[in-house]
Design a protein around this motif. Sequence first.
Motif, PDB file in Angstrom:
ATOM      1  N   SER A 126     -16.407  33.666  13.718  1.00 37.33           N
ATOM      2  CA  SER A 126     -17.527  32.775  13.063  1.00 37.33           C
ATOM      3  C   SER A 126     -18.794  33.471  12.894  1.00 37.33           C
ATOM      4  CB  SER A 126     -17.820  31.585  14.062  1.00 37.33           C
ATOM      5  OG  SER A 126     -18.433  32.082  15.356  1.00 37.33           O
ATOM      6  N   GLY A 127     -19.045  34.443  13.798  1.00 37.15           N
ATOM      7  CA  GLY A 127     -19.965  35.402  13.436  1.00 37.15           C
ATOM      8  C   GLY A 127     -20.143  36.382  12.622  1.00 37.15           C
ATOM      9  N   ILE A 128     -18.957  36.666  12.123  1.00 41.31           N
ATOM     10  CA  ILE A 128     -18.650  37.893  11.170  1.00 41.31           C
ATOM     11  C   ILE A 128     -18.610  37.106   9.668  1.00 41.31           C
ATOM     12  CG2 ILE A 128     -16.558  39.159  10.029  1.00 41.31           C
ATOM     13  CD1 ILE A 128     -15.826  39.842  12.995  1.00 41.31           C
ATOM     14  N   LYS A 129     -17.910  35.852   9.720  1.00 44.25           N
ATOM     15  CA  LYS A 129     -18.258  35.225   8.481  1.00 44.25           C
ATOM     16  C   LYS A 129     -19.749  34.801   8.262  1.00 44.25           C
ATOM     17  CE  LYS A 129     -13.402  33.447   8.277  1.00 44.25           C
ATOM     18  NZ  LYS A 129     -12.517  32.322   8.336  1.00 44.25           N
ATOM     19  N   GLU A 130     -20.343  34.563   9.078  1.00 45.26           N
ATOM     20  CA  GLU A 130     -21.671  34.118   8.853  1.00 45.26           C
ATOM     21  C   GLU A 130     -22.497  35.305   8.079  1.00 45.26           C
ATOM     22  OE1 GLU A 130     -23.742  32.537  12.305  1.00 45.26           O
ATOM     23  OE2 GLU A 130     -22.401  30.867  12.428  1.00 45.26           O
TER      24      GLU A 130
END
Length: 438
Positions: free
Chosen positions: A290-294
């Motif tokens: 999720s953090g990578i996609k954000e």
Amino acid sequence: MKRFVKIILCGLLVVSLAGCGKNSTVSSEKEPDAADITTEADKTDQGDKTAQEDKAANGEKEPVEIKIWHDGDEAIINSIQTSLNESLKDSKITVTFEKKAGLTDQIKLYGNDAASGPDMYFYANDSVGMFAEMGILAPVTDLIGEEAMADLLPMTVEAGTYKDKKYQLPVYFETLLFLYNKDLWKGEVPNTTEELYQYMKKNTDTAAGTYALVNQHSTAYNVSPFINGFGGYILNSDGTPGLNNAFTKDAIAYNKKFADLEADGDYNTVNTLFNDGKAAAIIGGPWLISGIKEAGINLGYKSLSDFVLPHGSRLAPYAGVQGVCVMKYAAEAKKEAISEVLKVLAGKETGSMLAKKSSCAPANTKSYDDPEVAANEMIVAMKETADTAQPMPNVPELSVMWAPTESLLAAVNKSGEDLNKAAEKYQKEALTAIADMQ
């Protein structure tokens, strides 16, 4: 005179007979026995019993409530609860998940308490041995047949097996992957660790703060692909630590040359480097996605089991398997209902639903036949990794192994201590910590 006497005698006889008749009537009405008295409560109980018998005769089931404790991701758990209750509504079974902070401590307190404890709990497999030793779990195979588990990935079943008994029904699993930025990685990702190392040497500039690959190189879980791949072990199935095992030391020595090119190995540091575009790749799990996609990273995935080590084996990371265990008292009191719940959780539909909604890697192999699931790159990469991944040890001694293992890794990777001396030192610390558990 004679006639008068006869009349008097006849009158007395009539009176006497009337009195006898009255006494005879009273004596024939005996006092009722206690067993013959039917109270209103008895009538109600009898009515309920009759109603239950009528329902049973007509194939109707009484409603059953199943309580499951967890401390997992709310979105995932809510999806499971909704799916279960939809599937079980005709069986009149209602499942409620309750989130508990400090779940393992709560189960230690209430795992043998039918009134205050749960019927089941949903958690990672590494807790299984501890609770099995407490005698509070029922093997899931007491409630469902082996055939209901036939489609589950062998690694996930092994994860919940303790002393040859299957205590956990696996639902999904997580493991480490090779995650890379497609916009930064040059060419194809190699298939051997030596080729990967050469790429790192060529494309890492520590002075400029840019890296080819970053990893938590002194965290036991993140070094497990090397340790397991070399045939070493942090802790074996007997609860014996292996920090001074020859293969473990070979793996730690091999990992060090990668560590020298992977920044300081701190969790926040490596994640920030990757998300800020300062590292082309990172070794991490689905919890980072999720953090990578954000951060807007153009993300690619590769299974760690695709990387071949110098001696021919492949990287073999740990896998954490999430699933349910059944409390012994619930298995006895609600056997039929819990059996139904387990069958649904083991089915391909539950796995497919979790894969689509939450990108979980299902334990059921048939879930991957779903076209939408098969199109998810991360899930497919995790399934491939299941070929070499080793389940997290589920023996109680694991709880005290992380500290000495990571102290050993830090001593070698960060402080430059002699590997052999450090391995002996922290092996002794591990043995002492295990002895203190007794």
